[in-house]
Structure formats: C-alpha cells, structure tokens
Motif scaffolding. Structure first.
Motif, PDB file in Angstrom:
ATOM      1  N   ARG A   1      44.917  51.722   1.551  1.00 38.68           N
ATOM      2  CA  ARG A   1      43.845  50.806   1.107  1.00 38.68           C
ATOM      3  C   ARG A   1      43.505  49.776   2.186  1.00 38.68           C
ATOM      4  N   ARG A   2      44.460  49.314   2.926  1.00 35.73           N
ATOM      5  CA  ARG A   2      44.256  48.354   3.994  1.00 35.73           C
ATOM      6  C   ARG A   2      44.886  48.896   5.266  1.00 35.73           C
ATOM      7  N   SER A   3      44.416  48.352   6.370  1.00 35.95           N
ATOM      8  CA  SER A   3      45.004  48.651   7.673  1.00 35.95           C
ATOM      9  C   SER A   3      45.430  47.334   8.290  1.00 35.95           C
ATOM     10  N   VAL A   4      46.722  47.215   8.560  1.00 35.60           N
ATOM     11  CA  VAL A   4      47.288  45.979   9.115  1.00 35.60           C
ATOM     12  C   VAL A   4      47.565  46.220  10.586  1.00 35.60           C
ATOM     13  N   PHE A   5      47.017  45.395  11.452  1.00 40.56           N
ATOM     14  CA  PHE A   5      47.213  45.519  12.893  1.00 40.56           C
ATOM     15  C   PHE A   5      48.037  44.322  13.357  1.00 40.56           C
ATOM     16  N   LEU A   6      49.162  44.634  13.963  1.00 36.51           N
ATOM     17  CA  LEU A   6      50.068  43.605  14.470  1.00 36.51           C
ATOM     18  C   LEU A   6      49.718  43.365  15.927  1.00 36.51           C
ATOM     19  N   LEU A   7      48.989  42.305  16.176  1.00 37.97           N
ATOM     20  CA  LEU A   7      48.448  42.039  17.503  1.00 37.97           C
ATOM     21  C   LEU A   7      49.463  41.313  18.363  1.00 37.97           C
ATOM     22  N   SER A   8      49.577  41.828  19.567  1.00 40.31           N
ATOM     23  CA  SER A   8      50.452  41.201  20.560  1.00 40.31           C
ATOM     24  C   SER A   8      49.988  41.648  21.929  1.00 40.31           C
ATOM     25  N   ALA A   9      50.653  41.163  22.958  1.00 35.69           N
ATOM     26  CA  ALA A   9      50.289  41.582  24.314  1.00 35.69           C
ATOM     27  C   ALA A   9      50.564  43.063  24.522  1.00 35.69           C
ATOM     28  N   HIS A  10      51.566  43.586  23.855  1.00 35.62           N
ATOM     29  CA  HIS A  10      51.868  45.029  23.973  1.00 35.62           C
ATOM     30  C   HIS A  10      50.841  45.847  23.215  1.00 35.62           C
ATOM     31  N   PHE A  11      50.315  45.312  22.145  1.00 39.06           N
ATOM     32  CA  PHE A  11      49.348  46.048  21.319  1.00 39.06           C
ATOM     33  C   PHE A  11      48.106  46.397  22.133  1.00 39.06           C
ATOM     34  N   ILE A  12      47.590  45.406  22.885  1.00 42.11           N
ATOM     35  CA  ILE A  12      46.344  45.658  23.609  1.00 42.11           C
ATOM     36  C   ILE A  12      46.546  46.544  24.827  1.00 42.11           C
ATOM     37  N   LYS A  13      47.805  46.863  25.146  1.00 45.79           N
ATOM     38  CA  LYS A  13      48.084  47.770  26.266  1.00 45.79           C
ATOM     39  C   LYS A  13      48.305  49.210  25.806  1.00 45.79           C
ATOM     40  N   SER A  14      48.371  49.380  24.479  1.00 50.51           N
ATOM     41  CA  SER A  14      48.678  50.706  23.934  1.00 50.51           C
ATOM     42  C   SER A  14      47.378  51.463  23.628  1.00 50.51           C
ATOM     43  N   GLU A  15      47.291  52.726  24.175  1.00 47.74           N
ATOM     44  CA  GLU A  15      46.117  53.550  23.906  1.00 47.74           C
ATOM     45  C   GLU A  15      46.080  53.983  22.462  1.00 47.74           C
ATOM     46  N   TRP A  16      47.248  54.337  21.903  1.00 51.58           N
ATOM     47  CA  TRP A  16      47.273  54.784  20.518  1.00 51.58           C
ATOM     48  C   TRP A  16      46.895  53.648  19.557  1.00 51.58           C
ATOM     49  N   CYS A  17      47.328  52.464  19.858  1.00 52.03           N
ATOM     50  CA  CYS A  17      46.903  51.321  19.012  1.00 52.03           C
ATOM     51  C   CYS A  17      45.393  51.178  19.051  1.00 52.03           C
ATOM     52  N   HIS A  18      44.808  51.419  20.245  1.00 50.72           N
ATOM     53  CA  HIS A  18      43.363  51.314  20.356  1.00 50.72           C
ATOM     54  C   HIS A  18      42.677  52.347  19.485  1.00 50.72           C
ATOM     55  N   TYR A  19      43.244  53.633  19.493  1.00 47.57           N
ATOM     56  CA  TYR A  19      42.669  54.673  18.645  1.00 47.57           C
ATOM     57  C   TYR A  19      42.781  54.303  17.173  1.00 47.57           C
ATOM     58  N   GLU A  20      43.960  53.786  16.776  1.00 45.95           N
ATOM     59  CA  GLU A  20      44.145  53.411  15.365  1.00 45.95           C
ATOM     60  C   GLU A  20      43.138  52.342  14.947  1.00 45.95           C
ATOM     61  N   LEU A  21      42.918  51.334  15.815  1.00 49.83           N
ATOM     62  CA  LEU A  21      41.946  50.288  15.525  1.00 49.83           C
ATOM     63  C   LEU A  21      40.550  50.866  15.428  1.00 49.83           C
ATOM     64  N   TYR A  22      40.253  51.812  16.320  1.00 48.25           N
ATOM     65  CA  TYR A  22      38.927  52.422  16.335  1.00 48.25           C
ATOM     66  C   TYR A  22      38.655  53.177  15.033  1.00 48.25           C
ATOM     67  N   PHE A  23      39.620  54.016  14.608  1.00 48.69           N
ATOM     68  CA  PHE A  23      39.411  54.797  13.392  1.00 48.69           C
ATOM     69  C   PHE A  23      39.355  53.892  12.159  1.00 48.69           C
ATOM     70  N   ALA A  24      40.208  52.860  12.108  1.00 50.71           N
ATOM     71  CA  ALA A  24      40.212  51.958  10.946  1.00 50.71           C
ATOM     72  C   ALA A  24      38.897  51.196  10.832  1.00 50.71           C
ATOM     73  N   SER A  25      38.343  50.780  11.966  1.00 57.52           N
ATOM     74  CA  SER A  25      37.072  50.058  11.922  1.00 57.52           C
ATOM     75  C   SER A  25      35.943  50.964  11.489  1.00 57.52           C
ATOM     76  N   HIS A  26      35.986  52.232  11.914  1.00 57.89           N
ATOM     77  CA  HIS A  26      34.955  53.158  11.468  1.00 57.89           C
ATOM     78  C   HIS A  26      35.057  53.427   9.978  1.00 57.89           C
ATOM     79  N   GLN A  27      36.291  53.519   9.477  1.00 61.30           N
ATOM     80  CA  GLN A  27      36.459  53.712   8.029  1.00 61.30           C
ATOM     81  C   GLN A  27      35.907  52.508   7.260  1.00 61.30           C
ATOM     82  N   ARG A  28      36.135  51.318   7.802  1.00 66.28           N
ATOM     83  CA  ARG A  28      35.618  50.090   7.144  1.00 66.28           C
ATOM     84  C   ARG A  28      34.108  50.105   7.062  1.00 66.28           C
ATOM     85  N   LEU A  29      33.477  50.601   8.137  1.00 63.07           N
ATOM     86  CA  LEU A  29      32.022  50.666   8.147  1.00 63.07           C
ATOM     87  C   LEU A  29      31.495  51.728   7.208  1.00 63.07           C
ATOM     88  N   SER A  30      32.205  52.887   7.159  1.00 67.46           N
ATOM     89  CA  SER A  30      31.728  53.993   6.309  1.00 67.46           C
ATOM     90  C   SER A  30      31.881  53.663   4.837  1.00 67.46           C
TER      91      SER A  30
END
Length: 802
Positions: free
Chosen positions: A703-732
């Motif tokens: 139901r929700r997507s929780v993103f734990l933001l940190s300096a390591h988070f913004i360096k992770s490609e997979w975190c970026h993909y997860e954020l991308y898909f979650a934001s698209h789901q929010r829009l859809s």
C-alpha cells in the motif's frame, strides 16, 4: 446722614457682617414693625440691632441687658423723647449709635452717654435741640470719631466739653434760621467738618469763616443759594487752614460757579471738588479765568447743565484751562473737550465715564483737523468709559503729549483695522486697553516703550508676530480673553509678569514658556483645563512652583485652588494638583517599550527554550501524526482498493543501512510492537525472478512505499529503480503512496541530478527525520505507523483467492 457718616456706617456694618458670619443671631432687623418698646426676645448674640422707623418713645434701664455684645444700634425715626441714664449700662461694646430724627430736646442733658465710652459714631441730628450746648457726658467719649449734630442756636463755648476729643469728622445738619455766633467752633477739634444745609441757602458767613479757619477739610452740601458768602470769605481771608474744599449736591448758576472757582484759585486751598452739580444759565461766551494758582487739584463729578442753549466750547475752555496740576471731570455727559489756549500746567487729566468721542482735544480749521499741542505736561490721562471708537485716531489725538506716561483707555468700544500707522507718544510706559472689544491686531498699534500693558477682557485669541518688538514690556495682562495657549516671548524679551486668567487654555504648552527666560509671575487660573496627557507638564510646573523648585523661581498665582479640571467628567471640578496622569499612558515610546520589551524577551526565551528542548521537531512530528490520522479518517478505503495488497509498506533502502532496518525499523513496525506487514527484499523477493520483477511485484503488493534516504541511498542504482517504479505507481493510481524517511542530513546539492524526482518530492512532501535523541524515538515510530496504518485483508484470504 452725611456721606462720611454713611460711609462709616457702611464700614461698620461690613466689619460687623464679617464678625457675624457664623450666626444669623448677630444681625437683628426689627425696623418698621410698629413697635412701641424694645423687644424682649432679642438674641443674646446680637451685635447689630436696627429698631428704626417704629414708635419707641422711651428707652429704659435693662431693655438691653441681654445684648451685652451689642455694637451697633439704630434708633432713628422713632419719636424718641426720653432715654434713661443707665439704658446702655449693659452694652459696654457699643460703637455706633444713631438717634437721629427723634424728639430729644436738650443736648446738655444726655446722661446716658456716660455709659457709652466705647462709641466711635454718634448721630443726633434732626432732633428738637434749641441750643448746641454739649453736656459734660460728651467729654467721656474719648474714642469718638464721627459726631453728627443739629440745633437752631450755636454759641461760643457750646463745644467746650469735647475740646479734648479729637474727631475725624464733625457734621452739622442745619436749617436756614440758624443763629450762629462767631468762633463757636473753635473748641471742636476735627480734621473735617461737614455743613449740611438741607437744601437751604448759605446765610451765615461767620460759620463758613470759622470752618475755613479751624478745619483742614470742609464740605458744604445740599445748597441752593447764598454762594456770594462763600466767595466773600474766600476773597477777604488772608489765612485759610482748609486744604480741601468740597461742595456737593448743589444748584448753582454758571457765574456763581466760575466766581467760586476763581476765588478759590487765589487762596491756599489745594483741592477743590464738586459733585452732583446742577448748573443754571450756562455760558454763551468764554469766562475769565485766573492764569496762575497754588491750587493743585480740581474735581467735578455728576455735573449737568439745565439749559440746551449755551456755548459748549466756552464751557469746555473754562475747565481745560484751569491752572492746576490735577483736573478730573467724571461721570458727566461731556461729548468733547477742547485744547488749552496755551501750554497747560496740568499733569493729570481724568475724564472717566463721560461721553467723549474721537474728536477729543482737536479742532477743525476748514477741512483740516488741528491736533492739540498744549498738553505737553500731562503725565497721566484717563479716558475710561467714553465713546472712543478708532484706536488709530485716538493715538493721533494724543501724539503731542510728550510727557504722557500713564494712559487708561479701558471700557471703550474700539474698532481697529490693523493699520500700523499709530502715533502714540513714545513716553507711554503704562497703558490700559481693557474691555475695549479689541482683537489680535491691537498689537500692531501699541506704544513701543510700553512697560505695563493691560488688555484684559477683550477678544484676543493669539498674539501675532509683531513688526516692532515691545522691548521694554515687563507686565502683560491678558485676563478674560480667548487665548488657547501660552504666548511666546520672542517679541517681549523683558516680560516678567503674564496674566492669563479666564481664557480658553485647555492644555498650555510649556515649550512657549521656555522662551520667556525672565518670566517670574504667571496667572493661568480659572481656565477650562482638560485633564489629559498634554496637561501633565503644566501640572508638574504647578507642583514645582508650589515647592519653589524648577523653572527659575516662577510663581504660579492662585495655585492650586484656582486650577480645576472640566474634562473628563469624572474629574470635573477637581484641582489639577490632585489629578494624576500616569506617564506610561501618555508616552507612545514608553508604552511601546513597556509592551515590546517583555514580549521580545518572552519570544526570545521561548525560542531558545524550544531550541533547547527540540520543540520544533516535536511539533513537526505531532503535526505529521495528526495529518496522517486525519487523512486516514477522511480517506475511506473501499475493499476493491485493497485487492492484491498484502503489505502495509515496501521498504527501499541501501544495503549499507540494512542493520538499521533489522534492528530498528522491523522491530518497531512488525510483530506485536507495530502490527504491520513490511515487504523488504531480503525476506520477500522471490528467487528465480529478476530483481526488476521482484521490485515491481513488491511495489504493486504494498500500500505504501517507504524510502530510507541516506548518502548511500542516492549512490545505489537499485534504490533509484525502486524510487522510479514507486513514483510511477503513485502517478498511475493517483494516490499519495510514498513515505520518505531521512536517516541523516541530506543537502540538496549532494543529490545527483538523475534523482530529480527525489529532489522534487523532498520539496513538496513532508518527510520524517530519524532523531538521534532516543527520547524522540517513540514519537517517530508513532508517526511512521500512523502514516502506514490500514486494515488489510489477511494473507490467508489473499492466497486462497489466488
């Protein structure tokens, strides 16, 4: 009763009234009551008793025994025939006794006077006395000041029993049939003698001769003729003791009057006065007049002519050319006064309460007005209460009086247009223009050298800037005008006295007063003061002057009893001295400081206290928790919205933050502590599927997507993909399904540009911050649980449906 006696009576009554103000019993008026004897109910405290105009024919012993405080007794007009010897035995304080207009018969047998040793005024005129012979009891009246008598025969030795009594005034009320023996008055010692002829003619030249020989002041009144005797005695006597001669209430022909005046001018008499004079046969041409004289003063009051056909100029010329130093004609209908024919010795002129017009002292020659130049010695001039109208014209009439110092023009109806062309004599130092209807522009028509100026009771509302400063003015009287503020002293640098009583002063400004460095006396009493903030400085000045402190010793007259509030209503009629105006209510800066300083201190204290206790953080977290609860109540989820939803939240985090997820997040959100189902890759990714497929599946089942933001988070490609898909789901889905948790400070400039969506979210969405303080952890988890909380179908039901 003569004027002097009447004056003494009035003075005595006034003194008595002052002494008897505490009780009404001190004054007893039983006059005209048809009494036949002295009343027995006279108050013990009676000091003044009037029993006149009754029918009391006798006075007996004991009738005044209860009035031991008696000072004044009037028994006139009673037909009194007998007075017992001890009648006044019980009234030792008796000072004034009026026995006039009675039937007493023998002046040598008035033994009751033996008990009146305190008498000061005794009136026994108009009785039935044949002879003026005074008995021995008169010699006991050592305090006697005024004695009024009347008899048909006055002989030598009649006054011997008062030879040791020094009177102020001896009054003889006589009739035309008087038999007078020469030198009969030689035994009387008085400063003044009044001879009242009661409307008759002068027939006894010897009486007049003795009066001029033995008395300093002589008054002859109520005369209708016989003036030749006066002229004769004045002309033939080489030595005259009299210094003041008065003729009052007389009817006289013009020739007799001028001859009497001329005869007096040649004697040593210093003062001649005439009042209530009716002049018959007024002149039709100029009357001869002595050119020199030792007489100093001539005064005429209430004089009138009985004919309309005469030469006014001749009449005026006679008086204005008198060779005296002081000339006064007052309360007489003079409409003009001429100019002396030659330089006049007059030093003081008084034409008060006449009917003089602006043409005074001037004459016309063709179309030209000729001003008077022969009054150059006049020092004092009084024109009070006349018909003067034009102030500028009057200044021209007086311009040649080079010695004039005192000028009184009060009680006239002046009109002045503000023209500066006034021609006052420069010698004027004292000027009175009170009650003249003058306005502000009068200051443009004043003598430059004036020192004392009286402008009270006019229409002055402000003192304008003067063209010519009054450099010598020391006293200015502006009482009863319309001034609304204290005047400035720029044009009066030497002013020491300023009188402003009964004006329109509401809140006098002391700024103007500071420009009066020499001011010593100020009177601002009886003004309509408004007791508000602007008045507090004036009140402070009054208190300072009362205690002789401040403002260079200024004296505020009639403070505090003459200064009252008229506003506000609650303070009406209270004195300014007792009215208190708080300083804080009158000073905007002080009031602002009083309010702002504590407010600033409070705000700063609250700010530092909040920073110290992290109150903003707590408030932010409580606000987020409240919003989450509110959204949960407002957003009613339908069952079909939760179809396929297995998890409350999918957690996206960097592998470097895995320990925090295991040790903190899962322990507080799952199980008994949180009651939530959390999806995370270590537990819920399906083996065999690609990472992308697992990410998409987990996002869709949560139901929700929780993103734990940190300096390591913004360096992770997979975190970026997860954020991308979650934001698209929010829009859809059109739902707000993303929850951001900031594990550590993450400035915007550290976030790579490819995370533009994250930057946008952080600007638009409220995110949770992980607190380092353990005391704040419980509130953090409560907020996060509130954001994720929802009633999901059990996992078993979901699997069965599949």
């Amino acid at each position: 009763m003569g004027p002097s006696t009447a004056f003494l009576w009035a003075a005595a009554v006034l003194v008595m009234l002052q002494m008897c103000t505490s009780t009404h019993d001190g004054i007893v008026d039983r006059s005209s009551r048809n009494l036949s004897s002295v009343p027995t109910d006279l108050p013990l405290a009676a000091e003044y008793i009037d029993l006149s105009c009754n029918h009391i024919h006798q006075l007996h012993k004991g009738e005044f025994k209860n009035t031991t405080l008696l000072r004044f007794l009037n028994m006139s007009w009673n037909g009194l025939e007998l007075i017992d010897t001890e009648t006044f035995h019980d009234t030792p304080l008796l000072e004034n006794l009026d026995l006039s207009h009675n039937l007493l018969r023998n002046l040598s047998d008035q033994r009751y006077l033996s008990f009146t040793g305190n008498l000061r005024v005794l009136n026994m005129a108009w009785n039935k006395f044949e002879n003026m012979t005074l008995g021995r009891e008169f010699s006991l009246l050592r305090k006697l000041e005024s004695l009024t008598l009347g008899a048909k025969v006055i002989s030598l030795g009649d006054f011997k029993n008062i030879a040791n009594v020094t009177l102020y005034c001896l009054t003889l009320s006589l009739e035309e049939e008087l038999d007078y023996e020469a030198n009969s008055l030689m035994d009387s010692h008085a400063e003044k003698i009044q001879v009242d002829l009661n409307g008759g003619k002068i027939t006894q030249s010897e009486l007049l001769a003795d009066a001029l020989s033995f008395f300093v002041e002589v008054e002859v009144r109520n005369i209708s003729g016989g003036y030749q005797y006066v002229k004769t005695q004045l002309s033939k006597r080489a030595i005259i003791s009299t210094r003041t001669l008065s003729v009052n209430n007389i009817v006289i022909d013009w020739d007799d009057l001028t001859q009497l005046i001329n005869a007096t001018l040649y004697t040593s008499i210093a003062q001649l006065s005439a009042s209530d004079v009716a002049i018959n046969k007024p002149p039709i041409k100029d009357t001869p007049l002595a050119e020199t004289s030792s007489m100093q003063s001539f005064t005429a009051s209430r004089a009138a002519v009985t004919s309309f056909f005469f030469s006014q100029e001749a009449l005026y010329n006679f008086f204005i050319n008198l060779p005296v130093e002081h000339c006064a004609i007052v309360e007489t209908s003079l409409i003009h006064m001429t100019c002396p024919k030659k330089q006049s010795p007059i030093l003081e002129l008084d034409f008060s309460f006449c009917a003089l017009s602006d043409s005074i002292f001037s004459r016309f020659e063709g179309q030209k007005t000729v001003e008077c130049e022969t009054l150059g010695n006049v020092q004092n001039l009084s024109l009070v209460g006349n018909n003067l109208k034009n102030l500028q014209v009057v200044s021209q009439r007086l311009q040649y009086m080079k010695s004039l110092r005192h000028l009184d023009l009060s009680i006239n109806s002046f009109v002045y247009d503000g023209s500066p062309y006034c021609k006052w004599p420069p010698s004027i130092t004292v000027m009175n223009l009170s009650s003249g209807g003058l306005t502000d522009n009068v200051f443009n028509c004043l003598p430059k050298g004036v020192e004392t100026l009286d402008l009270q009771n006019n229409q002055i509302s402000v003192i304008p800037q003067l063209v010519h400063k009054l450099l010598n003015l020391s006293s200015l009287n502006l009482n009863a005008n319309r001034l609304r503020d204290l005047p400035v002293c720029d044009d009066f640098p030497k002013m020491t006295e300023l009188l402003l009583k009964s004006n329109s002063l509401h809140a006098p400004s002391l700024r103007n007063l500071k420009r009066c460095p020499n001011l010593k006396i100020l009177d601002a009493s009886d003004n309509p003061f408004t007791c508000t903030c602007p008045l507090r400085h004036f009140i402070r000045l009054g208190i300072q002057t009362e205690y002789k402190s401040g403002h260079s010793g200024l004296e505020l007259l009639k403070w505090p009893e003459g200064y009252h509030c008229i506003y506000p209503e609650a303070a009406r009629n209270s004195t300014l001295e007792i009215f208190q105006i708080p300083e804080i209510s009158c000073s905007a800066s002080l009031l602002a400081a009083t309010i702002l300083v504590p407010s600033v201190v409070l705000i700063v204290s609250i700010f530092f206290l909040c920073r110290r206790l992290d109150v903003p953080w707590y408030m932010g977290m409580i606000w987020q928790w409240t919003r989450a609860k509110h959204r949960a109540r407002m957003r009613q989820l339908r069952p079909e919205d939760l179809v396929g939803i297995e998890f409350h939240a999918f957690v996206s985090y960097s592998q470097h933050d895995a320990d925090w997820v295991k040790n903190f997040l899962l322990l507080n959100l799952e199980g008994p502590a949180g009651g939530l189902r959390i999806c995370h890759h270590e537990k819920d990714f399906v083996p065999g599927k690609t990472i992308m497929e697992n990410i998409i599946t987990c996002v869709e089942k949560s139901r929700r997507s929780v993103f734990l933001l940190s300096a390591h988070f913004i360096k992770s490609e997979w975190c970026h993909y997860e954020l991308y898909f979650a934001s698209h789901q929010r829009l859809s889905q059109g739902s707000d399904s993303l929850v951001l948790v900031l594990l550590e400070p993450l400035p915007q400039y550290l976030i790579p540009s490819k995370y533009y969506q994250l930057k946008s979210m952080m600007k638009r969405h409220t995110y949770l911050e992980w607190p380092q303080d353990k005391a704040k952890h419980r509130l953090f988890w409560a907020n996060l649980r509130a954001a994720l909380q929802a009633d999901l179908p059990s996992r078993l039901v979901a699997e069965t449906e599949e």
